[in-house]
Design a protein around this motif. Structure first.
Motif, mmCIF file in Angstrom:
data_model
loop_
_atom_site.group_PDB
_atom_site.id
_atom_site.type_symbol
_atom_site.label_atom_id
_atom_site.label_comp_id
_atom_site.label_asym_id
_atom_site.label_seq_id
_atom_site.Cartn_x
_atom_site.Cartn_y
_atom_site.Cartn_z
ATOM 1 N N GLU A 1 34.095 56.826 55.082
ATOM 2 C CA GLU A 1 34.704 56.991 53.762
ATOM 3 C C GLU A 1 36.168 56.556 53.754
ATOM 4 N N VAL A 2 36.754 56.388 54.940
ATOM 5 C CA VAL A 2 38.143 55.928 55.060
ATOM 6 C C VAL A 2 38.141 54.410 55.249
ATOM 7 N N ALA A 3 38.762 53.694 54.340
ATOM 8 C CA ALA A 3 38.727 52.226 54.378
ATOM 9 C C ALA A 3 39.887 51.662 55.178
ATOM 10 N N PHE A 4 39.572 50.775 56.124
ATOM 11 C CA PHE A 4 40.643 50.041 56.789
ATOM 12 C C PHE A 4 40.819 48.659 56.158
ATOM 13 N N LEU B 1 43.218 43.826 54.606
ATOM 14 C CA LEU B 1 43.291 44.949 55.535
ATOM 15 C C LEU B 1 44.358 45.939 55.078
ATOM 16 N N ASN B 2 44.032 47.214 55.215
ATOM 17 C CA ASN B 2 44.985 48.288 54.958
ATOM 18 C C ASN B 2 45.755 48.500 56.264
ATOM 19 N N VAL C 1 32.430 43.330 46.119
ATOM 20 C CA VAL C 1 33.453 43.522 47.142
ATOM 21 C C VAL C 1 32.996 44.686 48.018
ATOM 22 N N ARG C 2 33.129 44.551 49.330
ATOM 23 C CA ARG C 2 32.653 45.572 50.258
ATOM 24 C C ARG C 2 33.815 46.232 50.993
ATOM 25 N N LYS C 3 33.804 47.561 50.977
ATOM 26 C CA LYS C 3 34.801 48.333 51.707
ATOM 27 C C LYS C 3 34.512 48.269 53.199
ATOM 28 N N THR D 1 41.730 54.659 48.371
ATOM 29 C CA THR D 1 42.746 53.928 49.142
ATOM 30 C C THR D 1 43.233 52.697 48.392
ATOM 31 N N GLY D 2 42.411 52.168 47.491
ATOM 32 C CA GLY D 2 42.760 50.960 46.758
ATOM 33 C C GLY D 2 42.421 49.672 47.484
ATOM 34 N N ALA D 3 41.831 49.763 48.687
ATOM 35 C CA ALA D 3 41.543 48.559 49.473
ATOM 36 C C ALA D 3 40.519 47.673 48.783
#
Length: 208
Positions: free
Chosen positions: A65-68, A79-80, A55-57, A133-135
């Protein structure tokens, strides 16, 4: 509190998953790449088979480093909304294309000779080294269900309290021994948080 390394973190998780020891209907899935050493220790201690889930962030272009969101095999995309709604489509599209390409590459690399992952009738214990983030974990849960898992257990040694709470509504069981409200980054909770390479992932899979 912190862990010395991913091996110690895996041992801590295994201690909380002993009710799955030796079950013939369970499998441990490490999220590539950092989750694989943790998962390998869990699988070893619980005497369960080990496999990987790629799975890719999806990272914000100017702050990776911030996942959307995240993408997984079979076209799964999560999507977050809190972050993705602040981005324009043309800001997200190149990241999505790149990460889908990398996902395909890693799937070919790590699934070579192993066939497609089929979780039909199995309890999937999805393991990562941390939940920020848990994404990525959210996508992993969706992927595991899409490929047949009867139930999905999400296990991580450390996680942001908000992410863990959100994931409890998605997975059948969440195991996370250490949570924090003011989380920061996953690396804060490890003394040794070195990057895991493809070769090490392949070695751990071969050893299992």
């Amino acid at each position: 509190m912190s862990y010395r390394n991913r091996l110690e973190a895996g041992a801590a998780l295994a201690d909380r998953l002993t009710h799955y020891t030796g079950r013939t209907d369970a499998i441990v899935l490490g999220l590539v790449r950092g989750g694989v050493p943790v998962a390998a220790e869990v699988a070893h201690r619980l005497r369960l088979p080990l496999d990987v889930l790629v799975v890719r962030k999806l990272g914000v272009p100017w702050a990776p480093e911030v996942a959307f969101g995240a993408v997984g095999p079979g076209g799964v995309q999560v999507l977050n909304e809190e972050i993705s709604t602040r981005l324009e489509p043309d800001e997200m599209a190149p990241v999505i294309r790149h990460e889908n390409h990398e996902l395909t590459r890693r799937e070919r690399l790590f699934r070579l000779g192993r066939g497609e992952l089929d979780l039909t009738g199995l309890v999937a214990i999805v393991v990562d080294d941390g939940l920020a983030t848990g994404a990525t974990a959210q996508a992993a849960v969706a992927v595991a269900r899409a490929i047949g898992a009867t139930s999905v257990v999400l296990a991580a040694p450390v996680g942001a309290a908000a992410a863990v709470d959100r994931l409890r509504h998605l997975a059948d069981e969440v195991v996370c021994p250490l949570t924090a409200v003011d989380f920061g980054s996953v690396s804060r909770y490890y003394d040794d948080f070195r990057q895991i390479g493809d070769a090490e992932v392949s070695r751990l899979l071969s050893a299992a």
